[in-house]
Design an enzyme around this catalytic site. Structure first.
Site, PDB file in Angstrom:
ATOM      1  N   ARG A  52       0.825  -1.207   0.000  1.00  0.00           N
ATOM      2  CA  ARG A  52       0.000   0.000   0.000  1.00  0.00           C
ATOM      3  C   ARG A  52       0.859   1.258   0.000  1.00  0.00           C
ATOM      4  O   ARG A  52       0.517   2.257  -0.639  1.00  0.00           O
ATOM      5  CB  ARG A  52      -0.950  -0.013   1.212  1.00  0.00           C
ATOM      6  CG  ARG A  52      -2.016   1.073   1.135  1.00  0.00           C
ATOM      7  CD  ARG A  52      -3.107   0.857   2.159  1.00  0.00           C
ATOM      8  NE  ARG A  52      -2.596   0.972   3.519  1.00  0.00           N
ATOM      9  CZ  ARG A  52      -3.294   0.637   4.606  1.00  0.00           C
ATOM     10  NH1 ARG A  52      -4.527   0.155   4.494  1.00  0.00           N
ATOM     11  NH2 ARG A  52      -2.772   0.779   5.808  1.00  0.00           N
ATOM     12  N   LYS A  83      -2.682   6.576   1.300  1.00  0.00           N
ATOM     13  CA  LYS A  83      -2.553   6.936   2.720  1.00  0.00           C
ATOM     14  C   LYS A  83      -1.606   8.124   2.813  1.00  0.00           C
ATOM     15  O   LYS A  83      -0.410   7.970   3.049  1.00  0.00           O
ATOM     16  CB  LYS A  83      -2.042   5.744   3.521  1.00  0.00           C
ATOM     17  CG  LYS A  83      -2.483   5.773   4.980  1.00  0.00           C
ATOM     18  CD  LYS A  83      -2.279   4.431   5.647  1.00  0.00           C
ATOM     19  CE  LYS A  83      -2.661   4.479   7.106  1.00  0.00           C
ATOM     20  NZ  LYS A  83      -4.116   4.451   7.343  1.00  0.00           N
ATOM     21  N   GLU A  92     -16.427   6.463   4.316  1.00  0.00           N
ATOM     22  CA  GLU A  92     -15.623   5.998   5.435  1.00  0.00           C
ATOM     23  C   GLU A  92     -16.129   6.578   6.738  1.00  0.00           C
ATOM     24  O   GLU A  92     -16.927   7.514   6.761  1.00  0.00           O
ATOM     25  CB  GLU A  92     -14.159   6.431   5.260  1.00  0.00           C
ATOM     26  CG  GLU A  92     -13.486   5.777   4.092  1.00  0.00           C
ATOM     27  CD  GLU A  92     -11.975   5.696   4.274  1.00  0.00           C
ATOM     28  OE1 GLU A  92     -11.519   5.068   5.239  1.00  0.00           O
ATOM     29  OE2 GLU A  92     -11.259   6.275   3.435  1.00  0.00           O
TER      30      GLU A  92
HETATM   31  C1  LIG Z   1      -5.230   3.665   7.524  1.00  0.00           C
HETATM   32  C2  LIG Z   1      -6.639   4.001   7.202  1.00  0.00           C
HETATM   33  C3  LIG Z   1      -7.690   3.071   7.361  1.00  0.00           C
HETATM   34  C4  LIG Z   1      -7.494   1.716   7.983  1.00  0.00           C
HETATM   35  O1  LIG Z   1      -6.633   0.890   7.280  1.00  0.00           O
HETATM   36  P1  LIG Z   1      -5.982  -0.372   7.979  1.00  0.00           P
HETATM   37  O2  LIG Z   1      -5.074  -0.929   6.954  1.00  0.00           O
HETATM   38  O3  LIG Z   1      -7.078  -1.304   8.323  1.00  0.00           O
HETATM   39  O4  LIG Z   1      -5.289   0.123   9.185  1.00  0.00           O
HETATM   40  C5  LIG Z   1      -8.965   3.445   6.952  1.00  0.00           C
HETATM   41  N1  LIG Z   1      -9.215   4.668   6.430  1.00  0.00           N
HETATM   42  C6  LIG Z   1      -8.231   5.588   6.295  1.00  0.00           C
HETATM   43  C7  LIG Z   1      -8.570   6.917   5.713  1.00  0.00           C
HETATM   44  C8  LIG Z   1      -6.915   5.283   6.659  1.00  0.00           C
HETATM   45  O5  LIG Z   1      -5.968   6.207   6.518  1.00  0.00           O
END
Ligand SMILES: *Cc1c(COP(=O)(O)O)cnc(C)c1O
Length: 342
Positions: free
Chosen positions: A81, A184, A220
């Site tokens: 990722r 991210k 989200e």
């Molecule tokens: C990191 C994140 C998540 C959760 O991802 P995981 O891989 O399960 O920790 C969900 N939404 C956003 C916006 C994120 O930055």
């Protein structure tokens, strides 16, 4: 254990541990990287991360098992990722192997700070990739820094999951469909601060975002992904959208729901007006694992899921996932990576 930490009182706070990993990219290549005892970064005031947000991060955890070993949960997914986030922002990235090796080095070097089994606490790892160097123009950086630091963190919910109320913040968008929602990157978080403030000031756990085109489909929950379980208990649904961050926890839950609970899982558009079909809902991510959603408030109407307590399937998914992460439940092939401490 020689370190003096009250494991039961840990929250989610920065801690300056003895070691972090740092690698630098220059002239088209990464250096060999190393552990460092210095928690300060010195960078040029012209660094693109400072002005234009050219940077990405990850969040993952190391878990202490009953027999005292330490393990990582799907770190290859975090590595992949970060590569995807880097590609989106025109940054170089580390290979999956190097990323995972760096994470192992940081955990092993800070071994004493990996909380004991049974406390629910873990060692949180924060990989970060930033564009640096003397470069004030709007263009990709010519130099990059990759770091991983660590800190022990408490379980998000002490003493079991706490169903939480959320509010739809459709006066705010987190990300655009062809923007950086899938990556991210820090900018998404800067863009989420107002919505978070709005939710907290009104007494809610966090804000729920709707899609940025129609403001109709759930995206989200703050910085966690959303899932919901139909009233017959047979189907687990999760939003499909190009502007959602692909949560590793979410995809793990989808696999477990399918393979171990015999549920059907679908990624689809979830209309905020159609919440009546669901008996349970949750928010998921590395930090909290699963937050049961007690209710969602939308345009002053509060929609309660079930009787507002943690649903049975949400509980089973949580137990299965945390059981795997702490080594008490057999993991699907490839999900667990042991860390050797010598
Ligand atoms: C990191 C994140 C998540 C959760 O991802 P995981 O891989 O399960 O920790 C969900 N939404 C956003 C916006 C994120 O930055």
């Amino acid at each position: 254990m020689t370190v003096d930490i009250n494991w039961d009182e840990l929250g989610f706070n920065y801690m300056d541990l003895p070691y972090r990993y740092i690698a630098r990219w220059k002239d088209g290549a990464w250096d060999e990287g190393q552990l460092s005892t210095n928690n300060q970064l010195t960078i040029s005031e012209g660094s693109p991360i400072l002005h234009y947000g050219q940077g990405a991060f990850e969040g993952m955890k190391a878990y202490r098992t009953k027999d005292g070993q330490i393990q990582l949960f799907r770190p290859d997914r975090n590595a992949k990722r970060m590569q995807d986030s880097a590609e989106k922002l025109l940054m170089p990235s580390l290979s999956v192997e190097r990323f995972v090796d760096a994470a192992k080095q940081v955990v092993a070097a800070n071994n004493e700070y990996v909380p004991p089994y049974g406390t629910g606490a873990t060692l949180y790892l924060r990989p970060t990739l930033i564009g640096v160097g003397d470069n004030i123009g709007v263009s990709p950086a010519t130099e990059y820094i990759f770091t991983i630091f660590a800190m022990p963190v408490g379980p998000y919910f002490k003493g079991g999951m706490v169903p939480t109320r959320f509010i739809v913040a459709d006066q705010f968008d987190r990300a655009a469909h062809f923007g950086t929602g899938q990556s991210k990157v820090g900018g998404n978080y800067a863009a989420s601060l107002q919505a978070g403030k709005f939710a907290h000031e009104n007494g809610y756990g966090d804000a729920i975002y709707l899609d940025p085109i129609e403001h109709r489909y759930i995206e989200e929950v703050g910085s966690a992904n959303f899932f919901a379980i139909t009233k017959d208990g047979k189907q687990l649904q999760t939003p499909q959208s190009p502007s959602i961050l692909p949560s590793i926890t979410k995809y793990s839950i989808l696999d477990l729901a399918r393979e171990r609970l015999g549920m059907e899982t679908i990624e689809t558009q979830i209309d905020i007006h159609d919440l009546d079909q669901f008996a349970e809902a949750g928010a998921c991510g590395t930090a909290a694992v699963i937050t049961p959603i007690q209710s969602i408030t939308y345009h002053s109407q509060e929609h309660l899921f079930g009787d507002g307590t943690t649903g049975p399937l949400t509980q089973r998914l949580y137990d299965e996932l945390t059981g795997i992460q702490f080594g008490d439940v057999e993991a699907p092939e490839g999900w667990i990576v042991p860390v050797n401490v010598d």
